[in-house]
Motif scaffolding. Structure first.
Motif, PDB file in Angstrom:
ATOM      1  N   GLU A 116      -4.684  -6.740   2.147  1.00 44.06           N
ATOM      2  CA  GLU A 116      -3.567  -7.352   2.516  1.00 44.06           C
ATOM      3  C   GLU A 116      -3.654  -8.704   2.263  1.00 44.06           C
ATOM      4  O   GLU A 116      -2.681  -9.407   1.799  1.00 44.06           O
ATOM      5  CB  GLU A 116      -3.636  -7.274   4.092  1.00 44.06           C
ATOM      6  N   TRP A 152      -9.047   9.919  -1.895  1.00 45.74           N
ATOM      7  CA  TRP A 152      -7.609   9.265  -1.530  1.00 45.74           C
ATOM      8  C   TRP A 152      -7.787   8.422  -0.602  1.00 45.74           C
ATOM      9  O   TRP A 152      -8.471   8.431   0.369  1.00 45.74           O
ATOM     10  CB  TRP A 152      -7.087  10.812  -1.213  1.00 45.74           C
ATOM     11  N   GLY A 164     -13.983   4.152   4.136  1.00 44.53           N
ATOM     12  CA  GLY A 164     -13.510   5.186   3.039  1.00 44.53           C
ATOM     13  C   GLY A 164     -13.484   4.457   1.931  1.00 44.53           C
ATOM     14  O   GLY A 164     -13.722   3.136   1.859  1.00 44.53           O
ATOM     15  N   HIS A 222     -10.618   5.229  11.559  1.00 42.02           N
ATOM     16  CA  HIS A 222      -9.355   5.854  12.012  1.00 42.02           C
ATOM     17  C   HIS A 222      -9.959   7.423  12.012  1.00 42.02           C
ATOM     18  O   HIS A 222      -9.392   8.284  12.639  1.00 42.02           O
ATOM     19  CB  HIS A 222      -8.255   5.743  11.107  1.00 42.02           C
ATOM     20  N   ARG A 223     -10.732   7.809  11.237  1.00 36.25           N
ATOM     21  CA  ARG A 223     -10.930   9.345  10.884  1.00 36.25           C
ATOM     22  C   ARG A 223     -12.466   9.700  11.611  1.00 36.25           C
ATOM     23  O   ARG A 223     -13.357   9.876  11.114  1.00 36.25           O
ATOM     24  CB  ARG A 223     -11.044   9.397   9.403  1.00 36.25           C
ATOM     25  N   LEU A 227      -4.327 -10.490   8.579  1.00 40.32           N
ATOM     26  CA  LEU A 227      -5.154 -10.352   7.537  1.00 40.32           C
ATOM     27  C   LEU A 227      -4.863 -11.366   6.302  1.00 40.32           C
ATOM     28  O   LEU A 227      -5.368 -11.724   5.448  1.00 40.32           O
ATOM     29  CB  LEU A 227      -5.536  -9.106   6.997  1.00 40.32           C
ATOM     30  N   GLN A 252      -5.132   7.471   1.894  1.00 37.67           N
ATOM     31  CA  GLN A 252      -3.843   7.840   2.353  1.00 37.67           C
ATOM     32  C   GLN A 252      -2.874   8.551   1.435  1.00 37.67           C
ATOM     33  O   GLN A 252      -3.443   9.669   0.878  1.00 37.67           O
ATOM     34  CB  GLN A 252      -2.899   6.738   2.815  1.00 37.67           C
ATOM     35  N   GLU A 286       0.705  -1.204   0.166  1.00 36.41           N
ATOM     36  CA  GLU A 286      -0.153   0.060  -0.088  1.00 36.41           C
ATOM     37  C   GLU A 286       0.843   1.330   0.053  1.00 36.41           C
ATOM     38  O   GLU A 286       1.661   1.282   0.634  1.00 36.41           O
ATOM     39  CB  GLU A 286      -0.842  -0.095   1.304  1.00 36.41           C
ATOM     40  N   GLY A 324     -11.050   3.829   0.166  1.00 38.65           N
ATOM     41  CA  GLY A 324      -9.925   3.200  -0.038  1.00 38.65           C
ATOM     42  C   GLY A 324     -10.103   1.720   0.848  1.00 38.65           C
ATOM     43  O   GLY A 324      -9.782   0.573   0.260  1.00 38.65           O
ATOM     44  N   THR A 325     -11.084   1.851   1.872  1.00 41.43           N
ATOM     45  CA  THR A 325     -11.448   0.460   2.411  1.00 41.43           C
ATOM     46  C   THR A 325     -12.285  -0.223   1.695  1.00 41.43           C
ATOM     47  O   THR A 325     -12.236  -1.437   1.979  1.00 41.43           O
ATOM     48  CB  THR A 325     -12.025   1.180   3.691  1.00 41.43           C
TER      49      THR A 325
HETATM   50  C1  LIG Z   1      -6.155  -3.179   7.604  1.00 41.32           C
HETATM   51  C2  LIG Z   1      -5.409  -1.980   7.480  1.00 41.32           C
HETATM   52  N1  LIG Z   1      -4.718  -1.745   6.379  1.00 41.32           N
HETATM   53  C3  LIG Z   1      -4.102  -0.407   6.143  1.00 41.32           C
HETATM   54  C4  LIG Z   1      -4.096   0.507   7.030  1.00 41.32           C
HETATM   55  C5  LIG Z   1      -3.419   1.875   7.035  1.00 41.32           C
HETATM   56  N2  LIG Z   1      -4.330   2.805   6.689  1.00 41.32           N
HETATM   57  C6  LIG Z   1      -4.856   3.772   7.607  1.00 41.32           C
HETATM   58  S1  LIG Z   1      -5.863   4.702   6.847  1.00 41.32           S
HETATM   59  C7  LIG Z   1      -5.549   3.977   5.545  1.00 41.32           C
HETATM   60  C8  LIG Z   1      -6.333   4.577   4.095  1.00 41.32           C
HETATM   61  C9  LIG Z   1      -7.889   4.686   4.064  1.00 41.32           C
HETATM   62  O1  LIG Z   1      -8.270   5.229   3.141  1.00 41.32           O
HETATM   63  P1  LIG Z   1      -9.903   5.366   3.104  1.00 41.32           P
HETATM   64  O2  LIG Z   1     -10.576   4.131   3.479  1.00 41.32           O
HETATM   65  O3  LIG Z   1     -10.036   5.873   1.915  1.00 41.32           O
HETATM   66  O4  LIG Z   1     -10.265   6.359   4.285  1.00 41.32           O
HETATM   67  P2  LIG Z   1      -9.747   7.939   4.429  1.00 41.32           P
HETATM   68  O5  LIG Z   1      -8.454   7.700   5.104  1.00 41.32           O
HETATM   69  O6  LIG Z   1      -9.590   8.654   3.171  1.00 41.32           O
HETATM   70  O7  LIG Z   1     -10.745   8.331   5.392  1.00 41.32           O
HETATM   71  C10 LIG Z   1      -4.753   3.212   5.355  1.00 41.32           C
HETATM   72  C11 LIG Z   1      -4.251   2.399   4.216  1.00 41.32           C
HETATM   73  C12 LIG Z   1      -4.936   0.194   8.112  1.00 41.32           C
HETATM   74  N3  LIG Z   1      -5.134   1.194   9.179  1.00 41.32           N
HETATM   75  N4  LIG Z   1      -5.868  -1.199   8.304  1.00 41.32           N
END
Ligand SMILES: Cc1ncc(C[n+]2csc(CCOP(=O)(O)OP(=O)(O)O)c2C)c(N)n1
Ligand SMILES: Cc1ncc(C[n+]2csc(CCOP(=O)(O)OP(=O)(O)O)c2C)c(N)n1
Ligand SMILES: [Mg+2]
Ligand SMILES: [Mg+2]
Lengths: 346, 317, 317, 346
Positions: free
Chosen positions: A60, C182, C150, C74-75, A89, C184, A29, C152-153
Motif C-alpha cells: 500500500e 496466488w 503468504g 487471515h488464513r 500504511l 487473492q 491490488e 503475496g504478503t
Molecule cells: C495490508 C493488507 N492489504 C491487503 C489485504 C487484503 N488481502 C487479504 S488476503 C490477501 C492476499 C494475501 O495473499 P498471500 O499473502 O499470498 O496469502 P494467501 O491468501 O495466499 O494465503 C489480500 C490482498 C490485507 N488483508 N491486508
C-alpha cells in the motif's frame, strides 16, 4: 432504464475517465479482470485499458508512492486501497509526499492523485476490515477528502476528483455500493425537496417540508446519508419533528455555508458519522458551527458516531458500536426536546 | 525547458578529469561556505553536507540527458549542483529567500528544479522515482530516472516494495545506494544485515557494486549503467561504497576520529587533483570559490518572502 | 497454562502419518463445514480456508513446545487447529458466540489463544513476531516464535524491515512463507519479482525452500528447522511451495480451472491417506466429522455476547 | 539545585524506569551513546542498560511492530520516533495492531507500549521535520495520547505512560525540551494560582487572579502551554482581561471536567494548538464544550491553530504558519470583546 447504483456509477465513471484521458492510470491490488477489484469498482477496466491498469503487489505504501511519482510527472493516477482500513500504511505518502510537494516546491509541481478507499462496516468483516478511518486524514493541508452518497452523483464526484490538480482521498462506503442513486426526480424522493450548492463537490440538502420550518439540521455524509434521511422521515411521521438533512460531498475543505444556512433556520445541529467521534469530522462541523453560527444555536449541538471501540465481528457487537438509525432518531428527539432559547444581547 | 547535464558536460572544453574536478570543487566550496554561514549564525535550521561523496554525483549525473529525472534525499546539494550548475539558486533557498529554488519553503532538503526533486523523509522518494519511471514508460518517453538513497535508508520497507514493483513492471530506474558506512550516528553493521547487492538482486534486477571515490572511474562505470537502463527499460541497482567526511548534519559527528582520518586519504578531490595538470586543481578551486562568492552576494541581496504569500506560489516553471 | 503441541502430538498413539492425517482431517472437515454454514446463511461476514495447505500447519506446529509462540494471518484455521486442537472454540468464534475464542469480537481472522495470535492485516504480524522473539531473547527464555505469511504478503515492506531486524539482533524466529501461488486473485508472477529464498538470504539469515504437500516430509524437515532456531537463537526463513485448492475467501475463485484441477493431485489428504493402513484414513475422516458435529452442536448452544459488553473483556486467560 | 528542564526530566525518568523494571526496553533510531538519540532524551541509557536499548535501522513501521510484539509478550517497550513527522509510517501498527489486540482478543492480551514522538516547529527544520501531527492519532479507540508541558512533571507523565497497560502516544514538543519546569513553587509562578486534577495524567489550571473572576478560558497543551500563560499575562497587564489557562496532559481520552468547570466560570473558550486546526484536538475540545457547556458559553468559542499550510523552512513563513503569542492575545481580545450574553429559557 433502471437507476444505476453507486457501484455502477463509479465504474462507469472510471471507464469514461480512462477513455477520455490517457493520463489516467489505475493502480491497486487484485484489479485485473475477471476479478476486477475486491468490490468490483474496477471491473472491466483492465480489459478495456490493459496498459493502464496496474494490478499491484500488496504494497500500500509503495504503490501509493509510485502513484505520487506518476502524478508529479504528469499522469493522473487513481489508487485503490482494497479496504480503507489499510490506508494508514499509505499515510506517509499522503502527509509527507503527495500534499507536501505542491506547496513546498512552491507550485513547481502538482500531484493530481486520487486515492479511493472503501470504508465502513455492517458487513460482518470484523475489526480490521470495517472501519471508517477517514477522520484521521482530515486536515492535512492540501488534501481534499471527498465522500459520495446516493444523493450525489458518485461518478461525477470521482471525475471531478480526477480532474482536480490536488491530491484527493475519495472515501467510498462499502455498504453503499449496492444502493441505487437517489436524484431529485426519483419516486423515493417524491416528498423531498432537494437543494444543491454549485461546484465540483456540491452539498445536497434535503427537506420534507420545503425548508419552511425545520427545527433541526442533520448533517451526514457517505454511508450515513441514507440513515440521516430515513431518520428525518421517521422524525416527521412518528414525532412531528421537521429536520433538514445536509449532505456535503467534500469533507475537507469543508464548505460550511449550506450547513450554516440550515442551522440559522433550525437552531439545532446534529452531525452523524460512521467512524468514532473523537476529533472526527463531526467535531470539526460542530466546532465550526459553534464558532460561526453561535447566535443561531438554541440547543447544544450533538454528534451521533460510532462508539469508542473497535468493530466486533459478531453482529450484535458490530451493531452496538456503529451508529444506527435509532440512534439518530433518539439524539434528534433529545436535541429538539431541549427547547432552550436564548436572547442575544450586547 | 529542460536541463541537459550531459550536453552541458560534453560541451565543456578540457579533459574529463578536469571537468569532473571543477564540479566537485564547486560542490565542496559551496558546502564549506554553507557550514561557515551556519557557524556564523547567518543560517538557521539544519543541513546535510556531501563532503567526501562528491564523486558519486558527478560520476552519475553527467550522463543524464534532457528530461531524465533525478530523485534525491536529505543530502542533496551535490546531486543538485551536478544537475543544475546553479549554486546561487540553492544558496538563496537555504538562506530562505523568495527567489530561492522553491521560495524558501523547502530549505536545504526539499528542493525542486526542472526534473530534479528532493525530500527529507527517508525512503518515500524511492517509490516516487519508480512512479516517475513508470510515467515515462507509459507515455513512451525514453527518459531514465535516477534515485539516490543511503545505506541507512535500506532499512525502510518502502525501498523493497519499490524494487519489487520496478522489477515486476519494468521501470527504467537506476537505484543508486550511496553507502557511506553510516546512517546519522549508526554504523552500517548496526543498521544493515546481509548484503546490499544481494538485496537488489533478490528482487529480480541486475545489481552490482563498486568501492570508489574516484570520480573518473565512477563516471566511466555509470555511463554504461545509465544507458543500460535506458536501453533495456529495466531497473538496475548499484551500490557505491564511499564515505562521508563531514558530520551528518551540523556538529553531530561522534564517529571514531581515527576512522574518519583513515578515510581522508580517499577524499575524491585530492585524489583527482593529483592526476590533473599541475596547478589546474588550484585554479579550479579558486574558480569555485569565486562562483560561491558571487552566488552568496546574489543570494544575500535577494528578498525574503512575504508572510502574506503563504498560499500563493510562483508560476509553474 | 501453556499449550504444548509437541507433547500432545508425541503423546498420541499410532504412526506419525496417522497422527498427522488425523489433524489434517480435522482441519479439512472443520473448514468444509464452515463453508457449508456460510452457504446455508448461518454464517455472515467472510472467512479464508486452508484447503490444500494443511500439511504445512501440521508439519510445523507439532514441533512447538510449551511457550513457543505462533503468529498467524487471515488464513489461520489450520494453524490454530494444529496448535490447539480446539475446534469448538474457533467454531463458536466464527459463529460470533460469547464463549468463542475471543468472544465473537475477532471472528475468523483475529484470534488469540494462549501463545497463538492472528491478525487479518497483511504484514504487521511479521514485525510483531520478531518482537515476541526478542522478548523471549531479552528475558532469557528458550521459546521459538513461528510466523506464517503468504507469497503475496512478501509485497509488504514491513516484512523486510522485520527480516533485517531479526537478523541484526538475532531473534529466534522462524519465518514460514506459504507460497500457494496466488494472492487473492493475483498469480505469483504478477505480484513477486525475483526469488523468495534469495530475499530471505539477502538479509543475512539462513533460508531454504521445499516444494511439498507431503505432511510427513514437511514434518521431518521442520523438526530440524525449529530446533535450529531454538539452538542458534537466530532466525530462519523457509519457503514452502504449495497450492490453495479452495477459493481465496468465499465464492471468489476465478483461477483457471485446469490449473486448480492439476493441483488436486497434490491434495495433502489423499496423498497421505494412500500411505496409511487400509481403512485408517476413512476412519479418521469419520472421527473428524464427528468432532466437528460435536463442536458445532456445542457452538450452536452458546450465547451471543450482550451489546452492553462492548467495553468489558473476559478475565485474562 | 537548578530546576530541571523538560529534557532532563524525561531523561531522568527513563533512567529510573529502566533501573526499576527490567521489562522496560527502549527502541528507536540513533539511540546509542555518545549520540544518545537525536534530541538526547535517551542519553546515557545505552551505557547504563546496554542490553535493553536497541538502536534500530530506519524502519519506523517495523520497529514499532517489533515493540508491539514485545508488549504483547510481557515487556514494556518505549519507542522513540526521531521526528514525530515520521509517525505516519508507523500508524498502521497503532491503528490495526497495538490498539486492536487488547479489545479484539477480548482482554486476553495487553499492549503496554509507549511511542514517544518529538513534534513541533520553530526551529527552522522545514516542512517535513516541524509538524505537530498528533491530531491524526486522536480518537483511535484504545490509544491514549499524552503531552507533557513545563507545568506538568514530564518525567512523571512518562512513567505513568509506561506503567499504563494501554498503548500510549507520548507527544514531546521539541522546542520545549530546553524549557525549565514551572511548578507551583517557582519564582516565575509567584503570581499564579495553580490547581491540578488528580490521577496519572492531570490537568493543570493556572490563574493570575485565583480563579476569582476569569472572563476567558484558554486551553492549551504541550508547546502551546507557555504561550497560553504568556498570553494570559499580557491580557491581564495590557488589556485587563482575566484569563484562566487550562492545560490537560492527556489529549485523549479527554477529561473535560476541568475545562468545563472553567468555562462555566468564564463563559468563554479559546483553544490553542500548534498543529493545523481542521479536525484537530481543538475541534474536539470546542465540540465537547459546545455540547456539554452550551448554557455557560456567552460568546462563540475560538481556536488558535497553525494556518492550513505546510511549515516553510524560511523563518518568515514558519512564523506566519505557526500560532504565535500575538495570535492568542488577539483572538482572546476579540472573544472577550464580543460580549454577547444570552438568557437561557425553557
Ligand atoms: C495490508 C493488507 N492489504 C491487503 C489485504 C487484503 N488481502 C487479504 S488476503 C490477501 C492476499 C494475501 O495473499 P498471500 O499473502 O499470498 O496469502 P494467501 O491468501 O495466499 O494465503 C489480500 C490482498 C490485507 N488483508 N491486508
Ligand atoms: C523516515 C525517516 N526516518 C528518519 C529520518 C531521520 N534521518 C535523516 S538522515 C538519516 C540517516 C540516513 O542515513 P543514510 O540513508 O545512510 O544516508 P546518509 O545520511 O548517510 O547520506 C536519518 C535517520 C528521516 N529523515 N526520515
Ligand atoms: Mg549513510
Ligand atoms: Mg498466497
Amino acid at each position: 432504464m433502471r437507476r444505476p447504483n453507486v457501484l455502477g456509477s463509479l465504474n462507469a465513471s472510471l471507464h469514461a475517465l480512462m477513455e477520455a484521458d490517457r493520463r489516467v492510470v489505475l493502480m491497486g491490488e487484485d484489479l485485473l479482470d475477471p476479478y476486477g477489484g475486491a468490490f468490483k469498482v474496477s471491473a472491466g477496466l483492465s480489459t478495456a485499458f490493459p496498459d493502464r491498469v496496474l494490478t499491484s503487489p500488496i504494497s500500500e505504501l509503495g504503490f501509493t508512492g509510485v502513484a505520487v511519482g506518476m502524478a508529479l510527472r504528469g499522469l493522473r493516477p487513481i489508487v485503490e486501497i482494497m479496504f480503507g482500513d489499510f490506508l494508514m500504511l499509505a499515510a506517509d505518502q499522503l502527509l509527507n509526499h503527495a500534499t507536501k510537494y505542491p506547496w513546498m516546491y512552491d507550485g513547481k509541481a502538482t500531484v493530481p492523485l486520487v486515492v479511493r478507499a472503501p470504508m465502513g462496516g455492517r458487513r460482518g468483516y470484523g475489526p480490521t476490515h470495517s472501519q471508517s478511518i477517514e477522520k484521521h486524514f482530515l486536515g492535512m493541508p492540501g488534501l481534499v477528502v471527498v465522500a459520495p452518497s446516493p444523493f450525489h452523483d458518485p461518478g461525477a464526484l470521482l471525475a471531478a476528483s480526477v480532474e482536480d490538480d490536488r491530491p484527493v482521498l475519495f472515501v467510498e462506503n462499502k455498504l453503499m455500493y449496492a444502493r441505487l442513486l437517489r436524484g431529485a426526480g426519483d419516486a423515493s424522493m417524491a416528498d423531498v425537496t432537494v437543494r444543491s450548492t454549485e461546484g465540483a463537490f456540491p452539498t445536497v440538502s434535503l427537506s420534507y417540508d420545503g425548508f419552511e420550518e425545520g427545527e433541526l439540521t442533520i448533517v451526514a455524509y457517505g454511508g450515513m446519508a441514507e440513515l440521516g434521511l430515513a431518520a428525518a422521515e421517521r422524525l416527521l411521521i412518528d414525532h412531528e419533528i421537521v429536520a433538514e438533512v445536509v449532505l456535503p460531498s467534500c469533507l475537507n475543505p469543508l464548505d460550511l455555508a449550506p450547513i450554516a444556512r440550515s442551522v440559522r433556520r433550525t437552531g439545532r445541529l446534529l452531525v452523524c458519522e460512521e467512524g468514532t467521534g473523537v476529533a472526527g469530522w463531526g467535531s470539526e462541523v460542530v466546532a465550526r458551527a459553534a464558532e460561526e453560527c453561535f447566535d443561531a444555536l438554541v440547543a447544544p449541538p450533538v454528534r451521533v458516531t460510532a462508539r469508542d471501540f473497535p468493530i466486533g465481528n459478531t453482529r450484535v457487537l458490530e451493531d452496538a458500536v456503529l451508529p444506527q438509525e435509532d440512534d439518530v432518531v433518539r439524539a434528534a428527539r433529545s436535541v429538539v426536546e431541549s427547547r432552550k432559547m436564548r436572547v442575544v444581547g450586547g | 525547458m529542460s536541463v541537459d547535464p550531459r550536453q552541458r558536460f560534453d560541451g565543456q572544453p578540457g579533459p574529463v578529469g578536469e571537468r569532473l574536478y571543477a564540479q566537485m570543487a564547486l560542490i565542496r566550496a559551496f558546502e564549506e561556505r554553507l557550514l561557515l554561514l551556519f557557524d556564523q549564525g547567518e543560517l538557521f535550521g539544519t543541513t546535510h553536507c556531501y563532503i567526501g561523496q562528491e564523486a558519486d554525483a558527478v560520476g552519475i549525473i553527467n550522463h543524464l540527458r534532457a528530461g531524465d529525472v533525478v530523485f534525491s534525499n536529505h543530502r542533496c546539494h551535490g546531486h543538485f549542483l551536478a544537475y543544475s550548475d546553479r549554486p546561487e539558486l540553492l544558496l538563496a533557498e537555504v538562506m530562505g529567500r523568495d527567489t530561492g529554488l522553491v521560495g524558501g519553503r523547502g530549505g536545504s532538503q526539499h528542493i525542486c528544479y526542472e526534473d530534479f526533486y528532493s525530500n527529507g523523509v527517508q525512503g518515500g522518494i524511492v517509490a516516487n522515482a519508480v512512479g516517475a519511471a513508470m510515467a515515462e514508460k507509459l507515455t513512451g518517453g525514453g527518459a531514465v530516472t535516477v534515485v539516490f538513497l543511503g545505506d541507512g535508508t535500506l532499512g525502510e520497507g518502502i525501498v523493497y516494495e519499490s524494487l519489487n514493483m520496478a522489477s515486476l513492471w519494468g521501470a527504467p530506474v537506476l537505484f543508486v545506494v550511496e553507502d557511506n558506512r553510516w546512517a546519522q550516528s549508526t554504523p552500517v553493521d548496526k543498521e544493515l544485515a546481509g548484503d546490499m547487492v544481494a538485496r537488489g538482486r533478490a528482487f529480480g534486477m541486475s545489481a552490482s557494486e563498486i568501492t570508489s571515490t574516484d570520480a573518473v572511474e565512477l563516471y566511466e562505470r555509470f555511463g554504461a549503467l545509465v544507458e543500460q537502463v535506458r536501453e533495456t527499460g529495466r531497473p538496475h541497482f548499484e551500490v557505491i561504497h564511499t564515505y562521508r567526511l563531514c558530520h551528518h548534519s551540523k556538529s553531530d559527528d561522534r564517529r571514531p576520529e581515527e576512522e574518519v582520518e583513515r578515510h581522508r586519504a580517499d577524499d575524491p578531490l585530492p585524489k583527482l587533483a593529483a592526476r590533473l595538470a599541475p596547478g589546474r586543481a588550484e585554479a579550479l578551486d579558486r574558480e569555485a570559490e569565486a562562483r560561491v562568492d558571487e552566488a552568496l552576494a546574489w543570494a544575500r541581496a535577494q528578498p525574503f518572502p512575504e508572510a502574506s504569500e503563504l498560499g500563493g506560489a510562483r508560476a509553474k516553471a
